[in-house]
Scaffold this active site. Structure first.
Site, short mmCIF file in Angstrom:
data_model
loop_
_atom_site.label_atom_id
_atom_site.label_comp_id
_atom_site.label_asym_id
_atom_site.label_seq_id
_atom_site.Cartn_x
_atom_site.Cartn_y
_atom_site.Cartn_z
N ALA B 7 18.03 -13.71 -19.49
CA ALA B 7 16.92 -13.13 -18.72
C ALA B 7 16.22 -12.04 -19.51
O ALA B 7 16.82 -11.36 -20.34
CB ALA B 7 17.45 -12.55 -17.41
N CYS B 8 14.91 -11.89 -19.24
CA CYS B 8 14.17 -10.75 -19.78
C CYS B 8 13.11 -10.34 -18.77
O CYS B 8 13.03 -10.91 -17.69
CB CYS B 8 13.55 -11.07 -21.14
SG CYS B 8 12.13 -12.16 -21.06
N GLY B 9 12.31 -9.36 -19.11
CA GLY B 9 11.33 -8.82 -18.18
C GLY B 9 10.50 -9.88 -17.49
O GLY B 9 10.30 -9.84 -16.28
N ASN B 10 10.04 -10.86 -18.24
CA ASN B 10 9.14 -11.86 -17.67
C ASN B 10 9.57 -13.30 -17.84
O ASN B 10 8.95 -14.20 -17.30
CB ASN B 10 7.76 -11.71 -18.29
CG ASN B 10 7.20 -10.35 -18.02
OD1 ASN B 10 6.95 -10.00 -16.89
ND2 ASN B 10 7.08 -9.56 -19.07
N VAL B 40 14.17 -11.22 -15.28
CA VAL B 40 15.24 -10.40 -14.71
C VAL B 40 15.16 -10.39 -13.19
O VAL B 40 16.17 -10.50 -12.50
CB VAL B 40 15.17 -8.97 -15.28
CG1 VAL B 40 15.99 -8.00 -14.44
CG2 VAL B 40 15.69 -8.95 -16.72
#
Lengths: 154, 96
Positions: B7-10, B40
């Site tokens: 997962a990451c910010g977008n 995320v």
């Protein structure tokens, strides 16, 4: 070689330094805007993203990858904009590991094309020698020389 | 089969890079894994359905509730470092 593509597509810019990471992101976006890949709306979204989530866009020492979401408003074409900065840009004053000199702004309107670009970029940036050479690059000629030097390794 | 989510910010940049990199390291270590990637925001609600979550270090705190339910949360400082990924996979006991 993705670095050569970025030069060929005129998506590169070279700067001395920035006091504020937001200015750095705006500068990184200039070639992408000029070539019609993105609009200001997207740049604002990218900055808002960093403000919301913190400097996670600095994915490795010296390397920042500013981006927002896939198919975000203000994205017309899929591409990557490269900026090299001489003086490190600070994203977190407390954490020097979040300093960046190589910027790769991502714009994605086509997930498949974007993933292809990103895969190539990740391969290139995983080569520490290449990254060190890129940190010394001051113009398109230098970047093309780096691309040439490592082209066979892809 | 290990169920993994990156997962990451977008969900369009770093999470895809994490996915590429951990895939490579899992293969090297001979670990059988399926890897999804997302933002995320989406991952926090889905995390407990996975065995392990890989995120950039600064997002680890977002997954406290999944961690309580037994999902392993691995935070990465350098997303491109296969060495760091390998060390953290072993540290988390995912090779067992």
């Amino acid at each position: 070689m993705i670095l050569k593509d970025l030069v060929d597509k005129k998506l590169t810019i070279y700067e001395e330094g920035f006091d504020d990471w937001k200015e750095a992101i705006r500068a990184n976006a200039i070639p992408l805007k000029k070539e019609g890949y993105i609009e200001d709306e997207y740049v604002d979204a990218v900055i808002a993203c960093v403000e919301k989530h913190g400097p996670y866009i600095v994915i490795a020492p010296n390397i920042a990858m500013p981006h927002s979401t896939e198919g975000a408003p203000g994205v017309n074409k899929t591409g990557i904009g490269f900026m090299k900065v001489e003086k490190p840009v600070h994203f977190d004053p407390e954490d020097p590991e979040k300093d960046a000199r190589l910027f790769f702004m991502l714009a994605s309107e086509n997930p498949e094309e974007h993933l292809n670009n990103l895969t190539q970029l990740a391969d290139v940036l995983s080569n520490d020698d290449l990254v060190n050479d890129l940190l010394d690059a001051k113009n398109d000629e230098d970047v093309l020389a780096v691309a040439e030097k490592y082209a066979t390794e892809e | 089969m290990l169920k993994v989510i990156a997962a990451c910010g977008n969900g369009m940049g770093s999470s895809q890079i994490i996915k590429m990199k951990i895939n490579k390291v899992f293969k090297k270590l001979g670990i059988d894994a399926t890897i999804d990637h997302t933002s995320v925001g989406a991952a926090t609600s889905m995390a407990s359905n996975y065995d392990v979550v890989f995120v950039a270090q600064n997002f680890v705190g977002n997954f406290a509730s999944a961690a309580e339910k037994g999902t392993k949360i691995v935070g990465l400082k350098n997303l491109l470092s296969e060495q760091e990924i390998e060390e953290k996979i072993i540290e988390a006991g995912l090779d067992k």
